[in-house]
Design an enzyme around this catalytic site. Structure first.
Site, PDB file in Angstrom:
ATOM      1  N   ASP A   1       2.521  -4.476   8.134  1.00 50.03           N
ATOM      2  CA  ASP A   1       1.001  -3.579   8.013  1.00 50.03           C
ATOM      3  C   ASP A   1       0.082  -4.865   8.146  1.00 50.03           C
ATOM      4  O   ASP A   1      -0.370  -5.676   7.296  1.00 50.03           O
ATOM      5  CB  ASP A   1       1.277  -3.296   6.656  1.00 50.03           C
ATOM      6  CG  ASP A   1      -0.347  -2.209   6.044  1.00 50.03           C
ATOM      7  OD1 ASP A   1      -0.960  -2.519   6.910  1.00 50.03           O
ATOM      8  OD2 ASP A   1      -0.330  -1.909   5.293  1.00 50.03           O
TER       9      ASP A   1
ATOM     10  N   GLN B   1      -5.209  -5.466   6.937  1.00 49.86           N
ATOM     11  CA  GLN B   1      -6.196  -6.693   6.509  1.00 49.86           C
ATOM     12  C   GLN B   1      -6.154  -7.836   7.395  1.00 49.86           C
ATOM     13  O   GLN B   1      -6.934  -8.652   7.196  1.00 49.86           O
ATOM     14  CB  GLN B   1      -6.052  -7.059   4.987  1.00 49.86           C
ATOM     15  CG  GLN B   1      -5.889  -5.593   4.165  1.00 49.86           C
ATOM     16  CD  GLN B   1      -7.338  -5.038   4.068  1.00 49.86           C
ATOM     17  OE1 GLN B   1      -8.425  -5.717   4.307  1.00 49.86           O
ATOM     18  NE2 GLN B   1      -7.434  -3.688   3.871  1.00 49.86           N
TER      19      GLN B   1
ATOM     20  N   CYS C   1      -4.666   2.348  -3.835  1.00 55.23           N
ATOM     21  CA  CYS C   1      -3.672   2.920  -3.190  1.00 55.23           C
ATOM     22  C   CYS C   1      -2.303   1.844  -3.260  1.00 55.23           C
ATOM     23  O   CYS C   1      -1.553   1.775  -2.290  1.00 55.23           O
ATOM     24  CB  CYS C   1      -3.620   3.217  -1.707  1.00 55.23           C
ATOM     25  SG  CYS C   1      -4.724   4.629  -1.464  1.00 55.23           S
TER      26      CYS C   1
ATOM     27  N   LYS D   1     -11.119  -0.833  10.090  1.00 54.49           N
ATOM     28  CA  LYS D   1     -11.214  -1.944   9.096  1.00 54.49           C
ATOM     29  C   LYS D   1     -11.431  -3.075  10.319  1.00 54.49           C
ATOM     30  O   LYS D   1     -11.820  -4.308   9.722  1.00 54.49           O
ATOM     31  CB  LYS D   1      -9.909  -2.242   8.379  1.00 54.49           C
ATOM     32  CG  LYS D   1      -9.620  -1.220   7.517  1.00 54.49           C
ATOM     33  CD  LYS D   1      -8.106  -1.759   6.797  1.00 54.49           C
ATOM     34  CE  LYS D   1      -7.764  -0.366   5.944  1.00 54.49           C
ATOM     35  NZ  LYS D   1      -8.513   0.099   4.709  1.00 54.49           N
TER      36      LYS D   1
ATOM     37  N   HIS E   1       0.819  -1.070  -0.219  1.00 51.99           N
ATOM     38  CA  HIS E   1      -0.013   0.107   0.079  1.00 51.99           C
ATOM     39  C   HIS E   1       0.822   1.202  -0.080  1.00 51.99           C
ATOM     40  O   HIS E   1       1.871   1.242   0.587  1.00 51.99           O
ATOM     41  CB  HIS E   1      -0.918  -0.170   1.304  1.00 51.99           C
ATOM     42  CG  HIS E   1      -1.993   0.946   1.338  1.00 51.99           C
ATOM     43  ND1 HIS E   1      -1.728   2.252   1.661  1.00 51.99           N
ATOM     44  CD2 HIS E   1      -3.221   1.000   0.988  1.00 51.99           C
ATOM     45  CE1 HIS E   1      -2.912   3.007   1.570  1.00 51.99           C
ATOM     46  NE2 HIS E   1      -3.936   2.169   1.380  1.00 51.99           N
TER      47      HIS E   1
END
Length: 405
Positions: A200, A203, A363, A226, A123
């Site tokens: 990261d 998700q 992104c 999220k 991202h």
């Protein structure tokens, strides 16, 4: 119908209806999750009858809110298997978390010629902060390629690591492809050359059981919105010894120990990195979101969403005009292209059918270039998703093919 439907009803999520009361087929959870009523209620109480500032007030309601705010920190620590609540820094989102690490750790630890390893599928929030650090320090960014099925190539990662590699920063789960990183192997590879690793987890946090000790990473970042919580709050986790050695990211109130015009001393982590009045109500609502998700179980969520992704891939594969991206085993995210139809046009037509997908570069422009497309259509599932969402999407795709046929 998935067994999960008996655990979490769509009726828990008031946002899954249109203003006319019709079903809204929401397939954009990877961008932001809908909120269960329990989270909305927690936010409402915190903004209303319970509202006060934290840490500074000597009156009763302020003390109550301080306890609730710090309880949220402890809940996050428990949820991700942190060693201590002092390893949990509240930030506005994963973007700020990565920028914090880049500005505080990166700007003080990296020098000319040091290497930062990213991957092709990152991202922008895990690319641009490191580019800024590289420009200012003289560090160099290396890009790890992907395998043929669009996973981060750990063999290539191992080959590119050198003693000059100081940081490896990778997505735990791709926001475009749904591909899952073997995070522990990546951490072991990074540590084998003395590098730190940042994951990261935007998700991953909503759909995977997390254990910081088992992952053995050094930094972990994710966003609350999220994870079925509100916008405006996220989490940076880092090992306590690393945080303790990092200088402040911003200056102001709450992050200080003592201020004078002759000099200032700073509070220990995590307060050192939380300048100003914090996101009080958001933290309390995030606590409620974690309770909601934990009651179902992240492993159950992953299985549910992965099964829906597999079903959607199978149905899309029957449509000869569709190109699928990413691995067959996906963490609830499916990106695809419909021949002769720009993803934005598809998204617009689907919206007329009360189906919401994401269309664009997500992104992740370097990944789009790698895939050879300007954009993709992305359907992403949540704990409230079911086969009805897939059926509505496929009806919309068929209508789009008729229009463009």
């Amino acid at each position: 119908m998935s067994e999960l439907a008996t655990l979490s009803r769509k009726t828990d999520f008031p946002g899954l209806l249109t203003s006319e009361g019709a079903p809204w087929y929401y397939l954009d959870t990877a961008a932001t999750a809908q909120k269960p009523q329990a989270v909305i209620d927690a936010m409402s109480r915190a903004l209303g009858r319970d509202y006060a500032t934290v840490h500074r007030g000597v009156y009763g309601r302020s003390a109550h809110m301080t306890l609730a705010y710090e309880a949220a920190r402890r809940r996050v620590a428990q949820f991700i298997g942190a060693g201590s609540e002092n390893e949990i820094v509240f930030v506005r989102g994963a973007t700020e978390a990565i920028n914090l690490v880049a500005s505080s750790w990166g700007m003080t630890r990296l020098t000319a010629g040091d290497r930062i390893v990213l991957s092709t599928l990152e991202h922008h929030s895990n690319i641009v902060p490191w580019q800024m650090v590289a420009e200012r320090t003289g560090a160099v960014i290396d890009v790890c390629p992907l395998t043929e099925d669009h996973r981060i190539d750990l063999g290539a990662l191992e080959a590119m690591l050198t003693p000059r590699t100081k940081l490896v920063s990778l997505a735990h789960v791709s926001n475009v492809l749904g591909s899952v990183l073997d995070a522990r192997t990546a951490a072991d590879l990074a540590h084998s050359v003395g590098a730190k690793i940042l994951l990261d987890g935007c998700q991953a946090a909503p759909r995977m059981t997390l254990d910081m000790a088992a992952l053995d990473c050094d930094f972990y970042a994710f966003s609350g919105h999220k994870l079925y919580g509100p916008t405006g709050i996220g989490v940076l986790w880092a090992r306590e010894d690393i945080l303790d050695a990092m200088p402040p990211y911003q200056g102001g109130g709450a992050m200080i120990e003592k201020v004078s015009f002759e000099g200032t001393t700073y509070a220990p982590p995590p307060q050192r990195f939380e300048a100003g009045t914090p996101m009080i109500t958001e933290a309390i609502a995030l606590h409620a979101a974690i309770d909601y998700v934990d009651a179902i179980g992240p492993d159950a969520l992953f299985a549910h969403e992965a099964a829906l992704a597999a079903q959607l891939r199978e149905e899309l594969r029957r449509t000869n005009a569709v190109t699928l991206f990413g691995p067959e085993e996906s963490a609830g995210i499916v990106s695809f292209a419909l021949e002769g139809v720009h993803p934005h046009d598809l998204g617009t037509i689907l919206d007329e059918e009360n189906v919401a997908i994401r269309a664009g570069h997500h992104c992740a422009q370097p990944l789009m270039e790698h895939l050879g497309v300007p954009a993709t259509a992305r359907a992403s599932f949540g704990l409230y998703s079911d086969e009805n969402d897939i059926a509505a999407l496929m009806r919309g795709i068929e209508r789009t093919r008729r229009i463009f046929g």
